[in-house]
Design a protein around this motif. Structure first.
Motif, PDB file in Angstrom:
ATOM      1  N   ALA B 133       0.910  -0.970   0.170  1.00  0.00           N
ATOM      2  CA  ALA B 133      -0.063  -0.275  -0.119  1.00  0.00           C
ATOM      3  C   ALA B 133       0.809   1.238  -0.038  1.00  0.00           C
ATOM      4  O   ALA B 133       1.673   1.646   1.093  1.00  0.00           O
ATOM      5  CB  ALA B 133      -0.963  -0.043   1.367  1.00  0.00           C
ATOM      6  N   ASP B 134       0.854   2.135  -1.050  1.00  0.00           N
ATOM      7  CA  ASP B 134       1.393   3.277  -1.309  1.00  0.00           C
ATOM      8  C   ASP B 134       2.853   3.285  -1.048  1.00  0.00           C
ATOM      9  O   ASP B 134       3.464   4.196  -0.610  1.00  0.00           O
ATOM     10  CB  ASP B 134       0.899   4.408  -0.424  1.00  0.00           C
ATOM     11  N   ASN B 135       3.596   2.075  -1.361  1.00  0.00           N
ATOM     12  CA  ASN B 135       5.129   2.044  -1.211  1.00  0.00           C
ATOM     13  C   ASN B 135       5.311   1.356  -2.668  1.00  0.00           C
ATOM     14  O   ASN B 135       5.142   0.449  -3.371  1.00  0.00           O
ATOM     15  CB  ASN B 135       5.293   0.951  -0.453  1.00  0.00           C
ATOM     16  N   ARG B 256      -1.469  14.074   2.427  1.00  0.00           N
ATOM     17  CA  ARG B 256      -1.932  12.675   2.415  1.00  0.00           C
ATOM     18  C   ARG B 256      -1.167  11.877   3.694  1.00  0.00           C
ATOM     19  O   ARG B 256      -1.832  11.053   4.182  1.00  0.00           O
ATOM     20  CB  ARG B 256      -1.070  12.000   1.133  1.00  0.00           C
ATOM     21  N   THR B 257      -0.158  12.498   3.786  1.00  0.00           N
ATOM     22  CA  THR B 257       0.659  11.928   5.359  1.00  0.00           C
ATOM     23  C   THR B 257       1.657  12.926   5.736  1.00  0.00           C
ATOM     24  O   THR B 257       1.529  14.055   5.063  1.00  0.00           O
ATOM     25  CB  THR B 257       1.547  10.599   4.892  1.00  0.00           C
ATOM     26  N   GLY B 258       2.473  12.850   6.781  1.00  0.00           N
ATOM     27  CA  GLY B 258       3.176  13.837   7.190  1.00  0.00           C
ATOM     28  C   GLY B 258       4.306  13.983   6.056  1.00  0.00           C
ATOM     29  O   GLY B 258       5.083  13.132   5.396  1.00  0.00           O
ATOM     30  N   GLU B 323       3.988  13.408  -1.802  1.00  0.00           N
ATOM     31  CA  GLU B 323       3.869  12.660  -3.112  1.00  0.00           C
ATOM     32  C   GLU B 323       4.148  11.142  -2.847  1.00  0.00           C
ATOM     33  O   GLU B 323       4.697  10.564  -1.884  1.00  0.00           O
ATOM     34  CB  GLU B 323       4.912  12.981  -4.239  1.00  0.00           C
ATOM     35  N   LEU B 324       3.707  10.398  -3.984  1.00  0.00           N
ATOM     36  CA  LEU B 324       3.989   8.907  -3.676  1.00  0.00           C
ATOM     37  C   LEU B 324       5.291   8.522  -4.182  1.00  0.00           C
ATOM     38  O   LEU B 324       5.714   9.040  -5.159  1.00  0.00           O
ATOM     39  CB  LEU B 324       2.538   8.164  -4.239  1.00  0.00           C
TER      40      LEU B 324
END
Lengths: 58, 324
Positions: B133-135, B256-258, B323-324
């Motif tokens: 997931a998201d990696n 989205r995240t830190g 960003e991803l």
């Protein structure tokens, strides 16, 4: 110039990764597993097989 | 009004079936290239127009914002993807797992408008999914193909089955099939990835221009242009001593995240006490969450511990990336 990482502790007590970029800027990366820069840092550590506070990304 | 009624109305007005333009239908953010927070001209691999990364295998890459757009429907901008004497120029967008889950195992349609102003090789496209997931450290290609491109604007659509592993995140990549050293320029806009086997009219993923900006700022936000942060950002700067100040600043959109915080030029900023200015000598991060970021500011002597003070960035730029 090579990208280098340095683990730091902020004045608020949080652990943070400082990435010294090739253009001279500094990126501060939170130790958040969902952060893609932190994922890259962990991958660099794993690739170097040396989980030290200071690491280098080619 | 029901969907059937709406569709019926559209059919009456346009003499043909057309899906309504709705926010969220398009899984691709900034598919119309409305948002360019990082600038409008790029000469190296990396993020370009918001949410879109660009790269090449070899050659001299140039990615710019263009006003050359299709005549109907009209767009504000297209993205110009140019590569000189090189191979495989391409752009890509990673869709986060929470959104791409809706595509997993489904029939989806990728559509875009494109034209070539240099070179004659086909466009290629590749979809892929993340390893977890998201990696994206170990992505896997899912579907791919190529279509011929002409020197006139045309819409291309490709229907395929997205992998069930799209629950980990999904990427769309579009490029030129320049296998040997080639000079090519591709204009592209109106990129859409949607459920179903039909390419419906383009919709911004965020629905409106403001919605699209907020969607893009979920992944990237830059603070610059000399803003006085404590005024514009609503943050608080508080002196710890005559030469040390701490500030915490709100991010306009929950990210989205830190985020990672990049400080471009740590000098050039100043502090204003309400009476006088003093130059900042260094800025470092004190951490960031998906709603705010904290700074540690070293500066010339001014004020006293406990005083509130405004930070003006001058030439300093803060870039926040989730960003991803």
């Amino acid at each position: 110039m090579t990208i280098t990482y340095e683990q730091q502790t902020t004045s608020m007590g949080a652990t943070i990764i400082a990435r010294n970029n090739e253009d001279g800027s500094v990126t501060y990366i939170p130790t958040d597993p969902a952060n893609s820069d932190y994922q890259a840092y962990l991958a660099t550590l794993a690739a170097n097989s040396a989980p030290q506070a200071n690491s280098t990304e080619s | 009004m029901s969907r059937a009624q709406l569709t019926s109305t559209v059919e009456q007005n346009s003499a043909g079936a057309a899906a309504p333009v709705v926010a969220g239908k398009n899984a691709v953010a900034n598919g119309g290239f409305d948002i360019w927070q990082r600038g409008i001209s790029f000469s190296s691999a990396g993020y370009t127009s918001d949410r879109w990364s660009g790269s090449n295998s070899t050659g001299t890459l140039s990615i710019t914002r263009s006003t050359d757009v299709p005549s109907s429907p009209k767009f504000n901008y297209s993205l110009s993807l140019a590569n000189t004497s090189g191979t495989y120029p391409q752009i890509a967008q990673r869709i986060e797992a929470a959104n791409s889950t809706l595509l997993a195992g489904q029939t989806v349609t990728l559509s875009f408008y494109a034209k070539s102003t240099a070179g004659s090789n086909s466009i290629y496209w590749i979809s892929s999914y993340a390893g977890s997931a998201d990696n994206w450290s170990s992505p896997t290609n899912d579907q791919s193909g190529a279509v011929a491109i002409t020197s006139s604007w045309a819409r291309y659509s490709l229907t395929f089955a997205a992998s069930a592993s799209a629950t980990n995140g999904y990427q769309i990549l579009i490029g030129r099939q320049d296998a040997s050293s080639t000079t090519s320029t591709t204009l592209v806009t109106g990129i859409q990835l949607e459920l179903g086997s039909v390419a419906t009219p383009f919709s911004r993923a965020g629905g409106t221009l403001q919605g699209e900006l907020a969607l893009c700022q979920r992944y990237y936000y830059a603070e610059s242009n000399g803003y006085t942060l404590a005024t514009v950002g609503g943050g608080i700067c508080r002196q710890a001593s005559t030469t040390q100040t701490y500030g915490t600043f709100r991010i306009p959109t929950i990210m989205r995240t830190g985020p990672s915080l990049t400080i471009v030029n740590s000098t050039g900023a100043s502090l204003f006490s309400g009476v006088s200015n003093v130059s900042v000598t260094n800025i470092t991060s004190n951490g960031a969450t998906n709603t705010s970021y904290a700074l540690s500011i070293t500066h010339g002597s001014i004020g006293a511990a406990g005083y509130a003070i405004d930070l003006s960035l001058g030439t300093v730029i803060f870039q926040l990336s989730a960003e991803l």
